[in-house]
Every structure is written in structure tokens, then in C-alpha cells.
Design a protein around this motif. Structure first.
Motif, PDB file in Angstrom:
ATOM      1  N   UNK A  27       0.828  -1.208   0.000  1.00 14.46           N
ATOM      2  CA  UNK A  27       0.000   0.000   0.000  1.00 14.46           C
ATOM      3  C   UNK A  27       0.868   1.265   0.000  1.00 14.46           C
ATOM      4  N   UNK A  28       2.035   1.175   0.654  1.00 13.42           N
ATOM      5  CA  UNK A  28       2.954   2.313   0.656  1.00 13.42           C
ATOM      6  C   UNK A  28       3.728   2.391  -0.660  1.00 13.42           C
ATOM      7  N   UNK A  29       4.164   1.235  -1.156  1.00 10.64           N
ATOM      8  CA  UNK A  29       4.888   1.234  -2.431  1.00 10.64           C
ATOM      9  C   UNK A  29       4.025   1.810  -3.542  1.00 10.64           C
ATOM     10  N   UNK A  30       2.751   1.445  -3.576  1.00  9.35           N
ATOM     11  CA  UNK A  30       1.848   1.926  -4.622  1.00  9.35           C
ATOM     12  C   UNK A  30       1.484   3.401  -4.445  1.00  9.35           C
ATOM     13  N   UNK A  31       1.842   3.958  -3.290  1.00  7.75           N
ATOM     14  CA  UNK A  31       1.593   5.379  -3.061  1.00  7.75           C
ATOM     15  C   UNK A  31       0.217   5.698  -2.542  1.00  7.75           C
ATOM     16  N   UNK A  32      -0.491   4.683  -2.034  1.00  7.70           N
ATOM     17  CA  UNK A  32      -1.871   4.886  -1.576  1.00  7.70           C
ATOM     18  C   UNK A  32      -1.944   5.274  -0.104  1.00  7.70           C
ATOM     19  N   UNK A  33      -0.896   4.964   0.663  1.00  6.55           N
ATOM     20  CA  UNK A  33      -0.922   5.225   2.102  1.00  6.55           C
ATOM     21  C   UNK A  33       0.475   5.591   2.599  1.00  6.55           C
ATOM     22  N   UNK A  34       0.499   6.379   3.648  1.00  3.95           N
ATOM     23  CA  UNK A  34       1.752   6.687   4.339  1.00  3.95           C
ATOM     24  C   UNK A  34       2.013   5.617   5.402  1.00  3.95           C
ATOM     25  N   UNK A  35       3.229   5.546   5.946  1.00  4.01           N
ATOM     26  CA  UNK A  35       3.490   4.594   7.033  1.00  4.01           C
ATOM     27  C   UNK A  35       2.544   4.769   8.214  1.00  4.01           C
ATOM     28  N   UNK A  36       2.157   5.997   8.516  1.00  2.00           N
ATOM     29  CA  UNK A  36       1.221   6.239   9.614  1.00  2.00           C
ATOM     30  C   UNK A  36      -0.112   5.528   9.363  1.00  2.00           C
ATOM     31  N   UNK A  37      -0.601   5.591   8.129  1.00  2.00           N
ATOM     32  CA  UNK A  37      -1.868   4.937   7.782  1.00  2.00           C
ATOM     33  C   UNK A  37      -1.775   3.425   7.980  1.00  2.00           C
ATOM     34  N   UNK A  38      -0.677   2.861   7.503  1.00  2.20           N
ATOM     35  CA  UNK A  38      -0.507   1.407   7.515  1.00  2.20           C
ATOM     36  C   UNK A  38      -0.253   0.886   8.922  1.00  2.20           C
ATOM     37  N   UNK A  39       0.663   1.521   9.637  1.00  2.00           N
ATOM     38  CA  UNK A  39       1.037   1.028  10.964  1.00  2.00           C
ATOM     39  C   UNK A  39      -0.111   1.177  11.963  1.00  2.00           C
ATOM     40  N   UNK A  40      -0.858   2.265  11.866  1.00  2.00           N
ATOM     41  CA  UNK A  40      -2.009   2.441  12.764  1.00  2.00           C
ATOM     42  C   UNK A  40      -3.053   1.375  12.509  1.00  2.00           C
ATOM     43  N   UNK A  41      -3.356   1.142  11.240  1.00  2.00           N
ATOM     44  CA  UNK A  41      -4.343   0.130  10.889  1.00  2.00           C
ATOM     45  C   UNK A  41      -3.894  -1.266  11.315  1.00  2.00           C
ATOM     46  N   UNK A  42      -2.620  -1.561  11.082  1.00  2.00           N
ATOM     47  CA  UNK A  42      -2.087  -2.869  11.461  1.00  2.00           C
ATOM     48  C   UNK A  42      -2.109  -3.043  12.974  1.00  2.00           C
ATOM     49  N   UNK A  43      -1.711  -2.011  13.707  1.00  2.00           N
ATOM     50  CA  UNK A  43      -1.717  -2.091  15.168  1.00  2.00           C
ATOM     51  C   UNK A  43      -3.117  -2.271  15.724  1.00  2.00           C
ATOM     52  N   UNK A  44      -4.065  -1.495  15.202  1.00  2.00           N
ATOM     53  CA  UNK A  44      -5.461  -1.620  15.650  1.00  2.00           C
ATOM     54  C   UNK A  44      -6.000  -3.013  15.378  1.00  2.00           C
ATOM     55  N   UNK A  45      -5.734  -3.522  14.187  1.00  2.00           N
ATOM     56  CA  UNK A  45      -6.235  -4.850  13.804  1.00  2.00           C
ATOM     57  C   UNK A  45      -5.601  -5.951  14.649  1.00  2.00           C
TER      58      UNK A  45
END
Length: 296
Positions: free
Chosen positions: A134-152
């Protein structure tokens, strides 16, 4: 954005296609298909655990999206360009990442479920790679990904810890179903309130209401199946199981597409569509194939 610019600098046509392929495994339809396969053919109890994890975390992520309302990276920085093939699946606000949430809610419980080390490693690698894609494709920043992953991970761990209470103890069925119903309705009401006050646009409220409709379908369907139906997942031979899965998925897709054609794409129509779709998966279709197998 600094990290995304670094990834943008290492893009190649091959990596673009590879990351686009990897990110597909975090899409809604893929996750639902996995859950259907477990629910109809393999292990109904574990499928319920996946359902509780996926729908609960999904409602939380959708609520966070419309609360913080953080734009996509290419809106934050107009000079930044994402991989073009990923734009179609990048709907809604950026924070937190929906694909990452979906992938983590599927593959992390799978890593806990299996006893094979190589499968555990594969599952953990899967949701980490999907988050990276998701970050490589440019759709999300690390903050978006890490927060979502941590919450999940937190939601999945809590549900895994209390799975006996959720899945085996029949004394609290009504209470558990009622809590998930209230959470779904609260998410829908919150999004409609923001829409009515002009804070968010219709497309953002619709994503929340679709998640709410799915959550309602899951909670009500789970209660009905546990108290009225209680079907047997492993009924039939392998060929019958494969046929059952394929027919169920095709009919679910027809319901999804047909409902939109008949009733349109309003917020209420989409919420109802997802409610009926999940209810079809959990109650209606199992009831139909149970009757057919019993008759045979």
C-alpha cells in the motif's frame, strides 16, 4: 511522505505489477471469499472468529477515517504520483488503511490457527507485505498502515483471547449480538451526522454505512444461525464441498451486482445490500444447502 518518495524512487514496471498483485489479497472480495470457504466448508467456528475480527476492526477503521479525514498522499503533496493501477481501489480517506486492516484481520488469526511454522511465517509475511504494498503503490503513508495494522492486531488478539466466551458460551448470545448491532448502528449514525452537517461527502459516509450494513448482517446472522440453524460445515464429499463453495460465491456475486442494478447506489441501498449479502453468507445459503443435503 519522505518514505513514499524513497519508494517512488525504486519503482520498476515489474515491482509495480508485483505489488499490485500482492495488494489484491487485501481487497474486500478476497477476504470475504476466504471467510466463506472456512465457513461453508472447513471450520465454521474459526470462520466466526474471523468474522468478529474483520467486522469489528472494519467498523473502527471506518469511524477513524471520517473522524480524522486525512487525504490521500497525492492530495497531501500534489507533486507526488501513485502507481496508476492502484488508484481504482484507493477510495475514501487515507488514514487508517482499509486494505491493511482487512489483510491483518485475516492472516494474523490464520497464523494463530495453524500449527505449522512455515504456514505461520507465510501468514505473517502476507499481511506485512500487503501493508508494504500500500505504501509502495503510493496509496498510504506509514502512519496509515502502521495504525491500521496495530489496531487490527489488538482487535484480533482480544477476540482470540476471549474466543471461548464469544464462540462457545451460549449464555451471552443476545448480549454479544446486541453489542455488535449497536456498534454498527452507531457507526452509520455517526457518518450520517457528519454528512448532514456538511463535514464529509456522500462517498465517505457510504463506506461507513456499507461497513455498518455488513456488521448488522453478521451480528443478526450469527445469532440466528447459532440459535436456529446450527448447520454442519463438513457435510458432503470434497467434490460436493468445492461445488458448494463455487455456487455460493457466484450467487453472492449475483446478489451484490443485481441489488445495485435494481435498487441503485444510494446510501440506504448500499447499506441494505451489504446487510443482505452477509446474511446470505451466514444464514440463507447454509439453510438452502443443508436442506438439499438432508433431502439427498
Amino acid at each position: 511522505m519522505t518514505f513514499l518518495w524513497i519508494l517512488e524512487g525504486i519503482r520498476t514496471p515489474f515491482l509495480d505489477k508485483l505489488m499490485q498483485f500482492i495488494t489484491y489479497f487485501g481487497q474486500e472480495l478476497i477476504i470475504i471469499a476466504f471467510i466463506c470457504a472456512f465457513y461453508w466448508c472447513v471450520d465454521k467456528r474459526f470462520a466466526y472468529l474471523l468474522g468478529f475480527t474483520y467486522f469489528t476492526a472494519g467498523l473502527c477503521v471506518q469511524a477513524l477515517k471520517i473522524t480524522f479525514r486525512i487525504p490521500r498522499p497525492w492530495i497531501l503533496d500534489p507533486t507526488f504520483s501513485p502507481v496508476e493501477s492502484a488508484l481504482e481501489g484507493a477510495t475514501g480517506y487515507s488514514f487508517p488503511s482499509g486494505h491493511t486492516q482487512s489483510a491483518t484481520c485475516l492472516f494474523f488469526p490464520l497464523s494463530l490457527y495453524t500449527s505449522r511454522t512455515w504456514v505461520k511465517s507465510l501468514c505473517v509475511s502476507a499481511f506485512l507485505l500487503i501493508g508494504f504494498s500500500r505504501m509502495y503503490l503510493g496509496c498510504h503513508t506509514p502512519k496509515d498502515v502502521l495504525t491500521s495494522m496495530g489496531l487490527s492486531l489488538i482487535v484480533a488478539s482480544v477476540i482470540w483471547r476471549f474466543q471461548e466466551l464469544l464462540l462457545d458460551d451460549c449464555r451471552h448470545l443476545k448480549l454479544i449480538a446486541a453489542i455488535l448491532v449497536c456498534l454498527s448502528l452507531a457507526t452509520a449514525a455517526y457518518s450520517l451526522l457528519l454528512l448532514g452537517s456538511g463535514v464529509i461527502e456522500t462517498k465517505y459516509a457510504m463506506d461507513c454505512c456499507k461497513a455498518a450494513g455488513a456488521g448488522l448482517g453478521f451480528s443478526i446472522g450469527w445469532y440466528i444461525e447459532r440459535t436456529k440453524l446450527n448447520f454442519d460445515t463438513r457435510t458432503g464429499r470434497i467434490r460436493t464441498q468445492i461445488l458448494k463453495l463455487l455456487i455460493g460465491l457466484v450467487l453472492a456475486l449475483l446478489i451484490k451486482e443485481g441489488f445495485s442494478l435494481i435498487f441503485g447506489s444510494s446510501i440506504l441501498a448500499k447499506m441494505t445490500e451489504y446487510f443482505i449479502l452477509v446474511l446470505w453468507v451466514i444464514v440463507i445459503y447454509p439453510c438452502l444447502f443443508q436442506k438439499v443435503i438432508n433431502r439427498n
